[in-house]
Design a protein around this motif. Structure first.
Motif, short mmCIF file in Angstrom:
data_model
loop_
_atom_site.label_atom_id
_atom_site.label_comp_id
_atom_site.label_asym_id
_atom_site.label_seq_id
_atom_site.Cartn_x
_atom_site.Cartn_y
_atom_site.Cartn_z
N GLU A 1 -8.98 2.72 -3.15
CA GLU A 1 -8.71 1.48 -3.91
C GLU A 1 -8.56 1.89 -5.37
OE1 GLU A 1 -8.37 -1.23 -2.24
OE2 GLU A 1 -9.33 -0.59 -0.36
N THR B 1 1.45 5.09 0.90
CA THR B 1 0.95 5.98 1.95
C THR B 1 1.38 7.42 1.68
OG1 THR B 1 0.94 4.21 3.54
CG2 THR B 1 1.12 6.41 4.45
N ASP C 1 -3.25 5.05 0.75
CA ASP C 1 -3.97 5.76 1.80
C ASP C 1 -3.33 7.10 2.12
OD1 ASP C 1 -2.83 3.66 4.45
OD2 ASP C 1 -2.26 5.75 4.11
N SER C 2 -4.15 7.96 2.73
CA SER C 2 -3.68 9.34 2.96
C SER C 2 -4.48 9.98 4.08
CB SER C 2 -3.86 10.17 1.70
OG SER C 2 -5.23 10.22 1.36
N ARG D 1 -8.79 5.68 2.49
CA ARG D 1 -8.23 4.54 1.78
C ARG D 1 -8.81 4.58 0.37
NH1 ARG D 1 -6.21 -1.01 2.77
NH2 ARG D 1 -6.97 -2.25 1.03
N ARG E 1 -8.08 7.65 8.33
CA ARG E 1 -7.46 8.12 7.10
C ARG E 1 -8.32 7.72 5.91
NH1 ARG E 1 -1.99 9.20 7.27
NH2 ARG E 1 -1.51 8.15 5.32
N ARG F 1 0.83 -1.19 0.00
CA ARG F 1 0.00 0.00 0.00
C ARG F 1 0.88 1.25 0.00
NH1 ARG F 1 -4.12 1.27 4.83
NH2 ARG F 1 -4.59 -0.91 4.48
N THR G 1 -12.83 4.93 0.95
CA THR G 1 -13.43 4.80 2.28
C THR G 1 -12.62 5.64 3.26
OG1 THR G 1 -12.11 2.81 2.62
CG2 THR G 1 -14.42 2.47 1.97
N ARG G 2 -13.23 5.87 4.43
CA ARG G 2 -12.52 6.72 5.39
C ARG G 2 -12.80 6.21 6.80
NH1 ARG G 2 -14.67 11.05 8.30
NH2 ARG G 2 -13.10 12.49 9.09
N ASP G 3 -11.72 6.02 7.59
CA ASP G 3 -11.92 5.91 9.05
C ASP G 3 -11.08 7.02 9.65
OD1 ASP G 3 -9.37 4.48 8.97
OD2 ASP G 3 -10.55 2.70 8.52
N PRO H 1 -4.10 -0.54 -3.46
CA PRO H 1 -4.61 0.46 -2.51
C PRO H 1 -3.59 1.56 -2.19
CG PRO H 1 -3.97 -1.54 -1.36
CD PRO H 1 -3.72 -1.80 -2.81
#
Ligand code: FDA
Length: 402
Positions: free
Chosen positions: A167, A27, A174-175, A165, A163, A25, A159-161, A172
């Motif tokens: 796809e 980042t 993420d940021s 993500r 950070r 992944r 998607t977000r939690d 993938p």
């Protein structure tokens, strides 16, 4: 990086990620979606501030619309930019960003890159050589900011939690922050998609209805029969709708009306309503000697247009009423059948509601870390470099907050 006049060789100098897929992944501090004017400038600015940035473009190369803009020379800004040059449900929204990144700021950047430009008319600045200069400059800036440019990369889910993500077709990423710069719906062949609006809806953000803006208008069948033969004729007019009016050139086309005056007013026009056109701005024809009407009108208007108007408007009267013709030419009310749609529209009106965004940073109020910039936002400029200036200014505002 060296300044190249060739976009492809320039792209190769920056971190162009073209491997078929990534094993781990990736980042980032920020992922920018959309490699158009706003996305390129935002990624470059954030990168130069030391952020680790990825720029994802779904087509095989960034900045396609830049290359076709302004007839290939990119009308990249306007010397006189004011919030009144923009349409939005909230006309005050654009003020802050426009004040913090001005046309002069953008011009300084061009000077640093030694890009020659000129003012054409009405404060409109164009590249002397080609829009490629502008794209090369943006790519060089991305290179200086160590931006990872992922072309031919499809985003399949976001998607977000804590950070974001993202796809992608290559794996993938993420940021901490996600910047949506995927533009509007105009000219699908340059890569336009509804992606930005869909993503906004996914995160519960409201959208102002979208519509084709800066777009040619079409005639009804009856008007096509009356005026179709004037296709190619151009004349100066005042085009008005409500309180808005523009004094510029109008062009008859085989389908209806175009030219700067029509493109400008089209952004304000509502389907089913009349457009008011003064076809003889500042000219008093009412005192012309009636038996010389034809000759006199041909001196004031393009000949084909004068003759057609007299044929249509003077009906069967051997000596037409010059007063009546004068009134009709100054107050031509025409109800267009419609517009030529997103295929021909220079921009998209409406978009992500400004109520959802901070005017300082373009960040979604309800979704920290999610930003919308450029044409996807409900801020639509007039013709004349205003849309690019909005792209630069909104991109700059977001980049300061990343
Ligand atoms: P822009 O459309 O530039 O970029 C969006 C990018 O996102 C594109 O590269 C697209 O491929 C990409 N993308 C879309 N969906 C995606 C997805 N799902 N995933 C990844 N990437 C995605 N304005 C002006 O001021 N002066 C001018 O001279 C002109 N001339 C002009 C001519 C023509 C023919 C057109 C169509 C438009 C203009 N404009 C203009 C308008 C100007 O081009 C426009 O307002 C800006 O390019 C908007 O910049 P954005 O970056 O917001 O969108």
């Amino acid at each position: 990086a060296a300044c190249s006049t060739n976009g492809h060789s320039q792209i190769r100098q920056i971190r162009l990620i073209t491997r078929p897929s990534y094993h781990r992944r990736l980042t980032y501090d920020a992922i920018v979606l959309g490699g158009g004017a706003a996305g390129l400038f935002c990624a470059a600015q954030a990168g130069r501030r030391g952020r680790k940035v990825a720029l994802i473009e779904h087509s095989d190369r960034p900045g396609r619309k830049i290359l076709i803009s302004g007839g290939g020379r990119a009308n990249f800004t306007n010397l006189r930019v004011d919030a009144r040059n923009f349409l939005s449900a909230n006309p005050h929204f654009a003020k802050s960003a426009l004040a913090r990144f001005t046309p002069q700021n953008f011009v300084e950047l061009l000077r640093e890159h030694r890009i020659p430009y000129h003012e054409k008319t009405l404060g409109q600045l164009f590249c002397d050589r080609s829009a490629q200069d502008l794209l090369t400059m943006l790519l060089t800036e991305c290179s200086a900011g160590h931006v990872d440019l992922h072309t031919s990369t499809k985003v399949t889910a976001v998607t977000r939690d804590t950070r974001f993500r993202v796809e992608t077709s290559r794996g993938p990423m993420d940021s901490a922050a996600l910047v949506v710069a995927t533009g509007g719906l105009s000219i699908p062949k340059t890569g336009a998609t509804a992606f930005g609006y869909d993503l906004a809806r996914q995160f519960g953000l409201a959208i102002e209805p979208t519509f084709p803006a800066l777009v040619p208008l079409t005639f009804t069948k009856a008007d096509t029969a009356r005026w179709g033969e004037l296709s190619g004729v151009s004349t100066e007019v005042i085009a008005s709708h409500g309180k808005q009016h523009f004094r510029e050139k109008m062009l008859y086309t085989h389908r209806g009306l175009s030219g700067p005056a029509i493109l400008q007013i089209s952004s304000y026009w509502k389907p089913g309503t009349p457009l008011n056109l003064d076809l003889l701005p500042g000219v008093d024809f009412s005192t012309a000697p009636p038996h010389e009407a034809r000759k006199q009108l041909s001196l004031k208007l393009p000949q084909r247009m004068a003759e057609r108007w007299l044929d249509v408007e003077s009906f069967t009267q051997p000596v037409p009423s010059v007063k009546k013709i004068d009134t009709r030419l100054h107050q031509w009310s025409v109800v267009p059948a419609g517009t030529e749609g997103f295929d021909k529209a220079e921009v998209t009106g409406g978009g992500v509601s400004t109520n959802e965004l901070s005017s300082q940073t373009m960040e979604a109020r309800q979704v920290p870390g999610l930003f919308f910039i450029g044409e996807v936002v409900d801020v639509t400029g007039w013709l004349g470099g205003y849309n690019f200036q909005w792209a630069w200014a909104s991109a700059y505002a977001a980049a300061q907050a990343l």
